[in-house]
Design an enzyme around this catalytic site. Sequence first.
Site, short mmCIF file in Angstrom:
data_model
loop_
_atom_site.label_atom_id
_atom_site.label_comp_id
_atom_site.label_asym_id
_atom_site.label_seq_id
_atom_site.Cartn_x
_atom_site.Cartn_y
_atom_site.Cartn_z
N ASP A 149 1.69 -4.78 8.71
CA ASP A 149 0.52 -3.93 8.53
C ASP A 149 -0.69 -4.86 8.36
O ASP A 149 -0.72 -5.66 7.42
CB ASP A 149 0.74 -3.04 7.30
CG ASP A 149 -0.41 -2.06 7.08
OD1 ASP A 149 -1.53 -2.34 7.55
OD2 ASP A 149 -0.18 -1.02 6.42
N PHE A 193 0.87 -1.18 0.00
CA PHE A 193 0.00 0.00 0.00
C PHE A 193 0.91 1.23 0.00
O PHE A 193 1.82 1.33 0.83
CB PHE A 193 -0.90 -0.02 1.24
CG PHE A 193 -2.02 0.97 1.19
CD1 PHE A 193 -3.23 0.64 0.62
CD2 PHE A 193 -1.85 2.24 1.71
CE1 PHE A 193 -4.27 1.57 0.57
CE2 PHE A 193 -2.89 3.18 1.66
CZ PHE A 193 -4.09 2.83 1.08
N TYR A 247 -11.15 1.51 10.58
CA TYR A 247 -12.36 1.78 9.79
C TYR A 247 -12.66 0.73 8.73
O TYR A 247 -13.62 0.85 7.99
CB TYR A 247 -12.30 3.17 9.16
CG TYR A 247 -11.07 3.46 8.32
CD1 TYR A 247 -10.96 3.00 7.02
CD2 TYR A 247 -10.01 4.21 8.84
CE1 TYR A 247 -9.83 3.25 6.25
CE2 TYR A 247 -8.87 4.47 8.08
CZ TYR A 247 -8.79 3.99 6.79
OH TYR A 247 -7.66 4.24 6.03
N LYS A 248 -11.82 -0.29 8.60
CA LYS A 248 -12.09 -1.33 7.61
C LYS A 248 -12.95 -2.42 8.26
O LYS A 248 -14.09 -2.16 8.58
CB LYS A 248 -10.77 -1.83 7.01
CG LYS A 248 -10.15 -0.75 6.12
CD LYS A 248 -8.76 -1.09 5.62
CE LYS A 248 -8.26 0.03 4.70
NZ LYS A 248 -6.82 0.07 4.56
N ARG A 273 -12.49 -4.63 -7.47
CA ARG A 273 -12.23 -5.30 -6.21
C ARG A 273 -13.54 -5.51 -5.47
O ARG A 273 -14.35 -4.58 -5.34
CB ARG A 273 -11.30 -4.40 -5.40
CG ARG A 273 -10.58 -5.07 -4.28
CD ARG A 273 -9.56 -4.13 -3.66
NE ARG A 273 -10.20 -2.97 -3.06
CZ ARG A 273 -9.64 -2.23 -2.10
NH1 ARG A 273 -8.44 -2.51 -1.65
NH2 ARG A 273 -10.27 -1.18 -1.61
C1 LIG Z 1 -6.11 1.29 4.40
C2 LIG Z 1 -4.65 1.11 4.54
C3 LIG Z 1 -3.87 2.09 5.15
C4 LIG Z 1 -4.52 3.38 5.56
O1 LIG Z 1 -3.70 4.24 6.23
P1 LIG Z 1 -4.31 5.53 6.94
O2 LIG Z 1 -3.15 6.25 7.41
O3 LIG Z 1 -5.19 5.05 8.06
O4 LIG Z 1 -5.10 6.27 5.92
C5 LIG Z 1 -2.52 1.83 5.32
N1 LIG Z 1 -1.98 0.67 4.91
C6 LIG Z 1 -2.71 -0.28 4.29
C7 LIG Z 1 -2.07 -1.57 3.86
C8 LIG Z 1 -4.07 -0.08 4.09
O5 LIG Z 1 -4.80 -1.02 3.49
#
Ligand SMILES: *Cc1c(COP(=O)(O)O)cnc(C)c1O
Length: 421
Positions: free
Chosen positions: A206, A134, A231-232, A380
Site C-alpha cells: 500500500d 492503516f 488524493y494525498k 502529525r
Molecule cells: C489514506 C489511506 C487509505 C485510504 O483508503 P480509501 O479507501 O481511499 O479511503 C488506505 N490505506 C492507507 C495506508 C492510507 O493511508
Amino acid sequence: MTKQEIFFDDIERMDAQDPLANKQKEFYLPDNKVYLDGNSLGPLPLVAKRRAKEVVDQQWGDDLITSWNRHQWIELPTSVGKKIASLIGANVKPESANQVICCDSVSVNIFKLLATALSINSDRHKILSQSDNFPTDLYMAQGLSQLLGNQRCELVAVDEASIESSIDDSIAVLLLTQINFRTGKVHDIKRITELAHQHGVLVIWDLAHSAGVIPIELDNWNVDFAVGCGYKYFNGGPGAPAFVYAAERHHANMQQPLSGWMGHQSPFEFNANYQSDAGIKQFLCGTPAVVSMSLLDAALDVFNDVTINQIREKSLALSDLFIRLVKQHTCLKSLQLITPLERNNRGSQLAFTHDQAYAICQALIAEGIIADFRAPNILRVGFSPLFLSFKDIYRSVETLNRIISEKIYENEAFQVRQAVT
Ligand SMILES: *Cc1c(COP(=O)(O)O)cnc(C)c1O
C-alpha cells in the site's frame, strides 16, 4: 546579531536555493495559511481547477455522451494509470507497459488484490499484515475472511517487530503499507519483498503515504501488487480515485472477484457471461468517476518537470529543519518525536506524541497552521514539498512554540472534538 536572526537568514537562503520553489505558484493556496496536511488531502493545483471547469462545462455540459469518445473519457483509467506508473517505477520495460490502472478507492482495490493473490496462491490461506497498519487495510482483509471463511482466508496481524519472523511457507499474501500513517516509518520494500518471495509469499504494498513523495521502483523491486491513493501527494482532490499495480507476470493467472462490466474483455458487446480482460483492465469494475479522475489526470501534470528524487530531497530537508527548530525551543521538550530520525527510515511526515495533541492541533489550525491529529495522542505534520517553503516550516514551529509555551491550547474552544479529526 542574535542566534534567531542568523537562523532566519539560513532559512531565506534555503528558499532561495530551492529548485522546487517555483512550483508553489502552480497551486491555489489560501492566504496566510501553512498547509501541513498534503499527506492527507493534497491542495488544489491550478491546472486541476481549470480542468474541473472544462470537464463540467464543456465536456459534460456541451458534449454530453459524445465525450466518452471525443474527450477519451473511456481511456482515462488507462491513461491516468500510465502517468502514475512513471512516478512509482512501473512499466519500465516496453514489454510490460500496462501494469497500472486508476480506479475505485484504495479500500476496494485492496479487496480485489487480496482476493486475486489468494487465488493465485490457492494452496495457502493466510494474509500476513501489521497490526498498526492503516485500519481499512485490515478491515478489508477481515471482510474477505468473513466472506470466504477462515479456512480460505485468515488474517494474521502482528506487530512491526515480528513481521519478518512471521514470513514463512504458510503465508499466502503479505499486505503492508510502505510508510506508516501514524509514525511515518518506512519499510524497505525491496528487502521485504525478496524475503517474502523466498517463502513463496505474494506481496501487496500500500503506497498511500508514499506515492508521489519518495522514490519507488515497483518493477525493479519485483513487487507483485500495489495500491495507492489519488488524493494525498498526487493532489487529485477529495475522494479522487486510487490505483492498482499488478506485475505483468501475474496477468495470465489473475481473477479479481468484483467482475463488473468495465473489466470485461469487451464491455460494449453486452454478453451475458463475464470474460475478464486479459490485462490490467480487469481491475476495473463499474463506470469510472470521470469528473474526479479528470482532475487527478490534470493534477499529475504538476509532476512533469520535476523528479521524485528532487521531491524526496526537499521533503527530507523540510522535516530536518522542523526537527532542528523544535529542538531549539526548550518549551517543545514535551513533544515526543515517534518518527525515526534516520533519513532512510523516515517518510514525509513527522509524528509527535503529547497528551494535549488534539488541542494543540486545533490551536495550530486557528493560527493558520493546518496540521492533523491522529488518535489517541499524535500530532502529525506532513511535508508535501511541491508547495511548502522553508519559511512555512519556520513559521509553523514558531507558532507551535507560542501555543505550547503560552498554553494557548488550554482554551476551551480547542478541547471540543469534531467529527473528522
Ligand atoms: C489514506 C489511506 C487509505 C485510504 O483508503 P480509501 O479507501 O481511499 O479511503 C488506505 N490505506 C492507507 C495506508 C492510507 O493511508
